[in-house]
Design an enzyme around this catalytic site. Structure first.
Site, PDB file in Angstrom:
ATOM      1  N   GLY A 126       0.367  -1.207  -0.038  1.00 54.65           N
ATOM      2  CA  GLY A 126      -0.110  -0.148  -0.030  1.00 54.65           C
ATOM      3  C   GLY A 126       1.176   1.157  -0.265  1.00 54.65           C
ATOM      4  N   GLY A 183      -0.892   4.605  -0.471  1.00 56.02           N
ATOM      5  CA  GLY A 183      -1.721   5.781  -0.225  1.00 56.02           C
ATOM      6  C   GLY A 183      -1.193   6.649   0.571  1.00 56.02           C
ATOM      7  N   LEU A 184      -2.052   7.378   1.388  1.00 56.58           N
ATOM      8  CA  LEU A 184      -1.231   8.533   2.663  1.00 56.58           C
ATOM      9  C   LEU A 184      -0.896   7.125   4.208  1.00 56.58           C
ATOM     10  CD1 LEU A 184      -3.476  10.535   2.787  1.00 56.58           C
ATOM     11  CD2 LEU A 184      -1.263  11.440   1.582  1.00 56.58           C
ATOM     12  N   ALA A 185      -1.659   5.898   4.620  1.00 60.13           N
ATOM     13  CA  ALA A 185      -0.306   5.134   5.098  1.00 60.13           C
ATOM     14  C   ALA A 185       1.098   5.166   5.227  1.00 60.13           C
ATOM     15  CB  ALA A 185      -1.677   4.429   5.915  1.00 60.13           C
ATOM     16  N   HIS A 239     -22.274   7.630   4.743  1.00 58.89           N
ATOM     17  CA  HIS A 239     -21.884   8.795   4.854  1.00 58.89           C
ATOM     18  C   HIS A 239     -23.256  10.124   4.276  1.00 58.89           C
ATOM     19  CE1 HIS A 239     -20.774  13.081   3.801  1.00 58.89           C
ATOM     20  NE2 HIS A 239     -18.804  12.833   4.839  1.00 58.89           N
ATOM     21  N   SER A 246     -17.997  16.212  -0.083  1.00 61.92           N
ATOM     22  CA  SER A 246     -17.639  16.713   1.287  1.00 61.92           C
ATOM     23  C   SER A 246     -18.849  17.039   2.490  1.00 61.92           C
ATOM     24  CB  SER A 246     -16.502  17.766   1.018  1.00 61.92           C
ATOM     25  OG  SER A 246     -15.693  17.755   2.605  1.00 61.92           O
ATOM     26  N   ARG A 293     -21.946  11.324  11.210  1.00 65.10           N
ATOM     27  CA  ARG A 293     -22.029  11.309   9.973  1.00 65.10           C
ATOM     28  C   ARG A 293     -23.979  10.119  10.278  1.00 65.10           C
ATOM     29  NH1 ARG A 293     -15.950  10.816   7.082  1.00 65.10           N
ATOM     30  NH2 ARG A 293     -16.620  12.744   6.869  1.00 65.10           N
ATOM     31  N   GLU A 327      -6.553   2.993   7.352  1.00 66.15           N
ATOM     32  CA  GLU A 327      -8.022   2.443   7.087  1.00 66.15           C
ATOM     33  C   GLU A 327      -7.739   0.306   6.952  1.00 66.15           C
ATOM     34  OE1 GLU A 327     -10.076   3.998   3.863  1.00 66.15           O
ATOM     35  OE2 GLU A 327     -11.975   2.584   4.224  1.00 66.15           O
ATOM     36  N   ARG A 344     -16.307   6.873  12.293  1.00 64.48           N
ATOM     37  CA  ARG A 344     -15.363   7.627  12.420  1.00 64.48           C
ATOM     38  C   ARG A 344     -15.463   9.455  11.999  1.00 64.48           C
ATOM     39  NH1 ARG A 344     -13.033  10.284   8.590  1.00 64.48           N
ATOM     40  NH2 ARG A 344     -14.102   9.025   6.141  1.00 64.48           N
TER      41      ARG A 344
HETATM   42  C1  LIG Z   1     -14.588   9.672  -1.412  1.00 61.08           C
HETATM   43  C2  LIG Z   1     -13.842   9.899  -0.202  1.00 61.08           C
HETATM   44  C3  LIG Z   1     -13.514  10.954   0.487  1.00 61.08           C
HETATM   45  C4  LIG Z   1     -12.580  11.349   1.477  1.00 61.08           C
HETATM   46  N1  LIG Z   1     -12.826  12.729   2.100  1.00 61.08           N
HETATM   47  C5  LIG Z   1     -12.040  12.240   3.402  1.00 61.08           C
HETATM   48  C6  LIG Z   1     -11.911  13.656   4.052  1.00 61.08           C
HETATM   49  O1  LIG Z   1     -11.888  14.634   3.740  1.00 61.08           O
HETATM   50  N2  LIG Z   1     -10.899  13.500   5.039  1.00 61.08           N
HETATM   51  C7  LIG Z   1     -10.620  12.904   6.000  1.00 61.08           C
HETATM   52  O2  LIG Z   1     -10.095  12.286   7.047  1.00 61.08           O
HETATM   53  N3  LIG Z   1     -11.267  11.321   5.206  1.00 61.08           N
HETATM   54  C8  LIG Z   1     -11.352  11.016   3.955  1.00 61.08           C
HETATM   55  N4  LIG Z   1     -12.115   9.828   3.886  1.00 61.08           N
HETATM   56  C9  LIG Z   1     -11.029   8.287   4.218  1.00 61.08           C
HETATM   57  C10 LIG Z   1      -9.604   8.844   3.282  1.00 61.08           C
HETATM   58  O3  LIG Z   1      -9.329   8.877   2.272  1.00 61.08           O
HETATM   59  C11 LIG Z   1      -9.116   7.079   3.509  1.00 61.08           C
HETATM   60  O4  LIG Z   1      -9.201   6.214   4.465  1.00 61.08           O
HETATM   61  C12 LIG Z   1      -7.334   7.133   4.328  1.00 61.08           C
HETATM   62  O5  LIG Z   1      -7.455   8.389   2.632  1.00 61.08           O
HETATM   63  C13 LIG Z   1      -7.184   5.923   3.463  1.00 61.08           C
HETATM   64  O6  LIG Z   1      -6.400   5.954   3.419  1.00 61.08           O
HETATM   65  P1  LIG Z   1      -5.039   4.668   3.490  1.00 61.08           P
HETATM   66  O7  LIG Z   1      -3.625   4.801   3.595  1.00 61.08           O
HETATM   67  O8  LIG Z   1      -5.403   3.902   4.539  1.00 61.08           O
HETATM   68  O9  LIG Z   1      -4.863   4.147   1.808  1.00 61.08           O
HETATM   69  P2  LIG Z   1      -5.704   3.926   0.079  1.00 61.08           P
HETATM   70  O10 LIG Z   1      -5.659   5.079  -0.034  1.00 61.08           O
HETATM   71  O11 LIG Z   1      -6.328   2.995   0.252  1.00 61.08           O
HETATM   72  O12 LIG Z   1      -4.418   2.730  -0.442  1.00 61.08           O
HETATM   73  C14 LIG Z   1      -4.807   1.875  -0.094  1.00 61.08           C
HETATM   74  C15 LIG Z   1      -3.331   1.764  -0.909  1.00 61.08           C
HETATM   75  O13 LIG Z   1      -3.080  -0.406  -0.650  1.00 61.08           O
HETATM   76  C16 LIG Z   1      -3.034  -0.732  -2.014  1.00 61.08           C
HETATM   77  N5  LIG Z   1      -3.339  -2.344  -2.202  1.00 61.08           N
HETATM   78  C17 LIG Z   1      -4.901  -2.248  -1.266  1.00 61.08           C
HETATM   79  N6  LIG Z   1      -5.051  -3.410  -1.769  1.00 61.08           N
HETATM   80  C18 LIG Z   1      -3.367  -4.041  -2.353  1.00 61.08           C
HETATM   81  C19 LIG Z   1      -3.158  -5.131  -2.402  1.00 61.08           C
HETATM   82  N7  LIG Z   1      -3.787  -6.841  -2.679  1.00 61.08           N
HETATM   83  N8  LIG Z   1      -1.621  -5.104  -3.198  1.00 61.08           N
HETATM   84  C20 LIG Z   1      -1.044  -4.763  -3.462  1.00 61.08           C
HETATM   85  N9  LIG Z   1      -1.751  -3.106  -3.238  1.00 61.08           N
HETATM   86  C21 LIG Z   1      -3.326  -2.645  -2.640  1.00 61.08           C
HETATM   87  C22 LIG Z   1      -3.706  -0.136  -3.109  1.00 61.08           C
HETATM   88  O14 LIG Z   1      -2.638   0.271  -4.287  1.00 61.08           O
HETATM   89  C23 LIG Z   1      -2.895   1.668  -2.537  1.00 61.08           C
HETATM   90  O15 LIG Z   1      -1.908   2.271  -2.610  1.00 61.08           O
HETATM   91  C24 LIG Z   1     -12.522  10.004   1.972  1.00 61.08           C
HETATM   92  C25 LIG Z   1     -12.983   8.872   1.460  1.00 61.08           C
HETATM   93  C26 LIG Z   1     -13.320   8.805   0.246  1.00 61.08           C
HETATM   94  C27 LIG Z   1     -13.898   7.340  -0.229  1.00 61.08           C
END
Ligand SMILES: Cc1cc2nc3c(=O)[nH]c(=O)nc-3n(C[C@H](O)[C@H](O)[C@H](O)COP(=O)(O)OP(=O)(O)OC[C@H]3O[C@@H](n4cnc5c(N)ncnc54)[C@H](O)[C@@H]3O)c2cc1C
Length: 642
Positions: free
Chosen positions: A42, A44-46, A268, A286, A333, A428, A438
């Protein structure tokens, strides 16, 4: 059960726990760090923040994602903002208040210690991101601006127009690229993790499939970090990116990791209403819009078909302001979603099918002018217009609740390590901080807290005892895991039936939305538990997965994910059935207050539910482990936003 089911919460007062834990955690010396290989799934931000930070510390990191670039992680979709207890507005905010709002917002179903730590590090996140150049909105004076989000009476949400996730991800991505260039992080885009490999009780590797070539590989490491996001797409329609799935965490669950509170799903309240059977995703508007937009429906059913401007003020029901005067349109929410469902169930919904409520900016435009509203939310209004063809500066938006976020996830201890040693879960993908609901703008905060500020302390504490223990990927466990994955792929390709993946996934989603969505009941959940195994059988008998395994094959990718959703859905319903109370977003119709609010049962359910795989439902039901939640600082009260 593999490993330990101990929360490992440090002793001491709440505000000293994290500092004293850091002070006493084991370290890895700078010269030894490059001897460790960390697998992060992963970006993403985490995952991205963890990979960049661990790379900067000198570890060797292998980072995987299924998109073609870390820039496309679902985090990019986050619109509204990120919370932090900076108290820039001088409106009474503090670490304690952010902690308390989050615990209360989660309806007292999260751990005090984790949530306090989250509030404590929240300020560092903003400093870190500003230093990276994230263009947060600023006041005319140059100071960072804030807005309000649901469930809070202070303004603590930092934002970059309606693109906060994208801007934060750009900052994180730059830090990641710097480490890629420095050689500490190796990036594997378009590579999907299909299994975790456990050697002698420790997570020591993964099995992957290269999505461009179809090549199956295995990778050994000293620890595995899952940062794979949420599983809202189990419902088929959600605000999540189309690719979001449960595969990584579900397959870790099948290898022995406990899955916590899988039924806790956030719905939401402000999404563009569902418009047709062939729609493949829903779009969020949002929560920040509720700072200025007012939510209402007509008082009388007969008025629902009239254009909103023709309904005079006195005939409108601003139901959130009426029911929750102190939080009004910024009620949390879960509560706002149920309130919308309630008025639509009464027949007062607007738009096609009566499944919509108005989010109206007319008052705000009169008060502040259209230009100010455009500055604050311009891109969201554009998104709305592109999808609905309506100009929300002139006509009230129509919104309806939709699946958005999953509070459930793999169970982790205070160190963010699952019960399997060496398997860490962040963002997440874990269950840790949000309880049963949340609060808005807290997911970005948690993902970045985990990646930038928590894991870099807790992972070394594990690694310090693991020097020289990385197995070779010739190990029998790797070979077995790889064989199993190949067999699963062959089985999917062999079915060669007539039903499309989407049709089965959509059927599952509709069933879950009806029976395990905004409202749940014993009867409904039992009905779903009867139907899910039948649907799973239909899938394995009738689905068609074209193409072959050793090639670029998006149908095959989706097939594996849908197969996992079909098993995971059963776990969600079992969890929802076992939790015979209402709390936060988990609303069991049998348990409600006379005003229709969620009625908790603290005596019997102030626990985290953590499920252990025993074979899918037809073989053996999962085993439930319960982690009691201890509240030493806050008093459990009936949540009130009145
Ligand atoms: C439309 C929308 C708006 C939002 N707005 C807000 C906001 O304003 N404020 C807020 O706090 N939160 C918001 N959220 C929630 C927030 O965006 C997410 O909870 C957060 O970004 C999740 O981050 P993450 O790094 O955990 O996962 P993600 O960003 O989902 O990243 C997951 C990563 O894992 C990888 N991955 C997954 N499975 C596999 C696999 N099997 N093999 C290889 N790679 C894999 C993906 O490629 C990706 O890189 C929003 C959510 C949505 C849907």
């Amino acid at each position: 059960m593999i490993g330990n089911f101990e929360a490992r919460i440090p002793s001491g007062s709440l505000d000293r726990k994290w500092t004293s834990h850091k002070d006493h955690s084991r370290l890895v010396s700078p010269n030894n760090r490059r001897k460790f290989e960390i697998i992060i799934v992963g970006s993403g931000l985490a995952g991205g923040s963890a990979a960049a930070t661990l790379g900067e510390l000198g570890y060797r990191v292998k980072c995987f994602c299924y998109q073609d670039s870390p820039r496309r992680a679902h985090s990019i979709a986050a619109q509204g903002g990120i919370n932090a207890a900076k108290n820039y507005q001088n409106d009474g905010d503090s670490v304690y208040r952010l902690f308390y709002d989050t615990i209360k917002g989660g309806d007292f179903r999260s751990r005090e210690a984790n949530v306090y730590r989250l509030a404590e590090v929240s300020s560092n996140i903003i400093d870190q991101c500003v230093a990276q150049g994230v263009p947060f909105a600023r006041e005319y004076s140059g100071y960072l601006a804030n807005r309000s989000f649901g469930g809070a009476q202070v303004s603590r949400t930092f934002y970059a127009r309606g693109q906060t996730g994208q801007q934060l991800l750009l900052g994180c991505y730059q830090a990641l690229c710097r480490q890629i260039a420095a050689g500490t992080v190796q990036m594997f885009p378009q590579t999907e993790m299909l299994d975790v490999v456990i050697v002698d009780g420790h997570a020591k590797g993964i099995v992957t499939r290269n999505l461009r070539t179809g090549k199956i590989d295995n990778v050994a490491g000293d620890a595995v970090v899952l940062a794979t996001g949420g599983y809202g797409n189990v419902f088929y329609l959600s605000t999540n990116a189309r690719g979001c799935n449960v595969t990584a965490t579900y397959r870790a669950y099948k290898k022995g990791a406990l899955f916590a509170n899988p039924c806790f799903t956030q719905i939401h309240p402000t999404c563009i209403p569902h418009s047709g059977d062939y729609q493949s995703k829903l779009t969020l508007m949002s929560e920040s819009l509720r700072n200025d937009g007012r939510v209402w429906v007509p008082k009388r059913k007969e008025d629902c078909a009239k254009p909103p401007k023709e309904i005079p003020e006195g005939d409108r029901d601003y139901y959130l302001e009426r029911k929750y005067p102190s939080y009004g349109n910024l009620a949390p929410r879960d509560i706002s979603s149920r309130a919308a469902k309630e008025v639509c169930d009464e027949g007062r919904g607007v738009g096609p099918g009566g499944r919509g409520v108005y989010l109206d900016f007319a008052d705000a435009i009169k008060r502040l002018g259209e230009e100010t509203i455009r500055e604050r939310y311009g891109n969201l209004f554009e998104v709305y217009e592109k999808i609905t063809g309506e100009n929300a500066y002139n006509v009230a938006m129509r919104i309806y609740p939709a699946v958005h976020y999953t509070m459930g996830g793999l169970w982790v201890d205070y160190n963010l390590m699952s019960n399997i040693s060496g398997l860490f879960v962040i963002g997440e993908a874990n269950f840790s901080d949000h309880g049963a609901n949340r609060l808005g703008a807290s997911a970005l905060m948690q993902g970045l807290a985990d990646g930038y500020f928590v894991l870099p302390y807790t992972l070394p504490n594990y690694l310090a005892g693991q020097m020289g223990r990385r197995p070779s990927n010739d190990n029998a466990e790797f070979k077995k895991a790889e064989r199993d994955i190949r067999a699963k792929i062959d089985n999917l390709l062999k079915i060669n039936g007539k039903r499309s993946l989407d049709s089965i996934h959509r059927e599952l989603g509709t069933l879950l939305w009806d029976k395990c969505g905004m409202a749940r009941s014993k009867n409904g959940l039992e009905e779903a538990l009867g139907k899910i195994p039948e649907l799973r059988e239909t899938f394995w008998r009738e689905v068609r997965v074209p193409g072959d395994g050793e090639d670029f094959n998006q149908s095959l990718e989706r097939a594996g994910r849908v197969a996992d959703f079909l098993e995971f859905a059963e776990l969600m319903c079992l969890d929802a059935l076992a939790r015979d109370e209402s709390c936060g977003a988990h609303f069991r119709e049998e348990h409600q207050t006379p005003e229709g609010e969620a009625l908790r049962d603290d005596e019997n359910f102030a626990d985290v539910f953590a499920w252990e795989f025993q074979g899918n439902g037809q073989i053996a039901l999962p085993k439930l482990h319960r982690e009691p939640l201890h509240f030493e600082t806050v008093h459990l009260t009936q949540r009130s936003y009145k």
